[in-house]
Write an enzyme that holds these catalytic residues in place. Structure first.
Site, PDB file in Angstrom:
ATOM      1  CG  ASP A 186       9.474  -3.158  10.075  1.00  0.00           C
ATOM      2  OD1 ASP A 186       9.402  -4.391   9.990  1.00  0.00           O
ATOM      3  OD2 ASP A 186       8.480  -2.410  10.140  1.00  0.00           O
TER       4      ASP A 186
ATOM      5  N   GLY B  38       7.176  -9.201   9.722  1.00  0.00           N
ATOM      6  CA  GLY B  38       7.887  -9.882   8.650  1.00  0.00           C
ATOM      7  C   GLY B  38       9.360  -9.570   8.688  1.00  0.00           C
ATOM      8  CG  HIS B  39      12.300 -11.174  10.650  1.00  0.00           C
ATOM      9  ND1 HIS B  39      12.265  -9.928  11.221  1.00  0.00           N
ATOM     10  CD2 HIS B  39      12.292 -12.038  11.681  1.00  0.00           C
ATOM     11  CE1 HIS B  39      12.236 -10.050  12.527  1.00  0.00           C
ATOM     12  NE2 HIS B  39      12.234 -11.314  12.837  1.00  0.00           N
TER      13      HIS B  39
ATOM     14  NE  ARG C 109       0.375  -1.830   7.866  1.00  0.00           N
ATOM     15  CZ  ARG C 109       0.000  -1.884   9.139  1.00  0.00           C
ATOM     16  NH1 ARG C 109      -0.986  -1.120   9.584  1.00  0.00           N
ATOM     17  NH2 ARG C 109       0.609  -2.670   9.999  1.00  0.00           N
ATOM     18  N   PRO C 110       3.236   1.468   3.300  1.00  0.00           N
ATOM     19  CG  PRO C 110       2.490   3.398   2.216  1.00  0.00           C
ATOM     20  CD  PRO C 110       2.055   2.045   2.669  1.00  0.00           C
ATOM     21  NE  ARG C 111       8.541  -1.444   7.217  1.00  0.00           N
ATOM     22  CZ  ARG C 111       9.524  -2.277   6.878  1.00  0.00           C
ATOM     23  NH1 ARG C 111      10.715  -1.811   6.584  1.00  0.00           N
ATOM     24  NH2 ARG C 111       9.321  -3.576   6.828  1.00  0.00           N
TER      25      ARG C 111
ATOM     26  CG  ASP D  32      22.999   0.819   2.774  1.00  0.00           C
ATOM     27  OD1 ASP D  32      22.791   0.342   3.908  1.00  0.00           O
ATOM     28  OD2 ASP D  32      22.256   0.585   1.794  1.00  0.00           O
TER      29      ASP D  32
ATOM     30  CB  SER E 189      24.028  -3.868   8.108  1.00  0.00           C
ATOM     31  OG  SER E 189      22.856  -3.117   8.056  1.00  0.00           O
TER      32      SER E 189
ATOM     33  N   GLY F 225      24.158  -2.805   3.568  1.00  0.00           N
ATOM     34  CA  GLY F 225      23.422  -3.381   2.447  1.00  0.00           C
ATOM     35  C   GLY F 225      22.609  -4.545   2.967  1.00  0.00           C
TER      36      GLY F 225
END
Ligand code: GDP
Ligand code: MG
Length: 426
Positions: free
Chosen positions: A12, A39-40, A305-307, A335, A414, A416
């Protein structure tokens, strides 16, 4: 030219969005490991897409996408994912999607097996592995036991069905031992017919295509789905995936074991996050964790799920960079730290009064404590920055410090989630 884009941390890191950005310079994007367990999230001018099995290059019109032999493919999930993308205006055809005949098929009973075992572990030990319950570890186990089905078998159904009833009998020995209802060969046949048949035109020997593409000078990118610390050999076993997430495996898992990587770009997050169980030394708890989780939107793309979150972890990241042989880094989500007056970094681990520089064996991690240092934050909105000169001094200092501590150049930053929200540093 062969480039690998890989994760430096626990996953992630924003690999999907970086592949989406960098794929503009590539002709081919390949997935080489894993299944629909990760998941991406990619946001671009066409909308917001969540990709589990398809390479992120699928969102670009002139990129050819490959699902390599190192992958495990849930047929039903892939059909659904293709349908969702098509509904979002993405064209998918055998011209821009090629599935390896050697890739492994995830069966409904693998998902059942995953769930049965996680529940058993929960009951017996209170410590499940934190699996995504999508059948990934059982299907990889079957691959290595040579009991799995491969995509190419869908092209010869008679032969496939002749193997089916024995495999189902064998699998049911396990399912019954857990006290669950056995599956039937008829159900599995229906699964192949319903979700395998629509994929037939996409299945081929991708190594022929990839070798030809490489010989023609096409640019090929390998997209990893999970970070170094989830690798089956080098990660925090058993809280890992069941495949090799390491860049060096990419040519093998994609279908070109004869070719060598030209470079490896590591995706590293400006802070840390970790889904599921397992040692996570730099972890924040309580309010500190809640604040960072909210700011970073750290909820799983695949599962919601909360990471778990924490500050940047130098020890783990340096190890991840080494495992991935990264030549350069894309630092993501800088950011997210905008509102901090002071930013913590986990610079070392402490074990029984001793300071550790090297990432230790998994068992030892349980006893490690983080050593945090504070640096000055920039405390302003950097999300509109597009050039190095736009970034505040403190942000440049933070980037330079991570480069120094991790020993690798940071080429992209990155700021954003949108495709153009990044700064090229050199
Ligand atoms: P992956 O599995 O490595 O591809 O990463 P995920 O997609 O699971 O998680 C990354 C999340 O961060 C996604 O929701 C992205 O939209 C988001 N994201 C990516 N880059 C940035 C960034 O620079 N800033 C912010 N605020 N969000 C980002
Ligand atoms: Mg992810």
């Amino acid at each position: 030219m062969l480039t690998s884009i890989c994760g430096i941390n626990w996953g992630d890191e924003g690999k999907g969005r970086m592949v989406d950005l960098l794929s503009r310079d590539f002709d081919v994007v390949c997935r080489y490991q894993g299944g629909n367990n990760a998941g991406h999230t990619v946001i671009n001018e066409k909308g917001k897409f969540i990709l589990n099995l398809l390479p992120s290059g699928i969102l670009r019109e002139n990129v050819v996408n490959v699902l390599g032999c190192g992958m495990v493919i849930d047929l039903k999930h892939l059909c659904g994912e293709m349908e969702r993308l098509r509904a979002g205006g993405i064209a998918i055809s055998p011209e821009n999607l090629k599935i390896s005949d050697k890739a492994i098929i995830t069966m409904p009973y693998h998902i059942l097996q995953d769930v049965m075992e996680e529940d058993r572990l929960q009951k017996a030990t209170g410590k499940p592995y934190g699996s995504t319950r999508r059948g990934i570890s059982p299907v990889y186990a079957d691959k290595y036991m040579k009991k799995a089905f491969r995509m190419g078998e869908l092209l010869n159904p008679d032969l496939l069905y002749s193997r089916l009833s024995d495999i189902v009998d064998w699998k049911n020995m396990t399912i019954k031992a857990y006290g669950f209802t056995p599956v039937t060969a008829a159900e599995m046949r229906e699964y192949f017919e319903k979700y395998g048949a629509p994929l037939k035109d996409y299945i081929c020997d991708v190594s022929v295509y990839l070798n030809k593409a490489a010989a023609e000078g096409k640019k090929i990118m390998f997209e990893a789905q999970l970070g170094a610390l989830r690798d089956i050999d080098y990660g925090i076993v058993p809280y890992t995936s069941s495949s090799s997430t390491i860049a060096a495996y990419a040519p093998i898992g994609a279908g070109v074991p004869n070719l060598k990587l030209d470079n490896s770009i590591g995706i590293m997050k400006a802070y840390s996050s970790c889904v599921g169980a397992g040692p996570f030394t730099c972890e924040y708890f309580g309010e500190k964790a809640e604040r960072l989780r909210e700011l970073g939107g750290e909820y799983g793309a695949a599962t919601g799920r909360p990471r778990r979150v924490g500050p940047f972890d130098v020890v783990a990241s340096r190890y991840g960079i080494r495992c991935q042989g990264a030549d350069e880094i894309a630092l993501t989500k800088l950011d997210v730290l905008d509102s901090y007056e002071e930013i913590e970094i986990c610079t070392h681990y402490e074990l029984n009064g001793k300071i550790l520089d090297e990432f230790p064996f998994t068992d030892v991690l349980d006893y490690c404590k983080p050593v945090f240092e504070k640096v000055k934050g920039w405390n302003c909105d950097i999300s509109a920055c597009r050039k190095k000169e736009d970034l505040p001094k403190e942000a440049l200092d933070y980037i330079a410090l991570l480069e120094k501590l991790c020993g690798c150049r940071i080429k992209y930053v990155s700021v954003g989630a949108e495709r153009d929200a990044y700064v090229k540093m050199y």
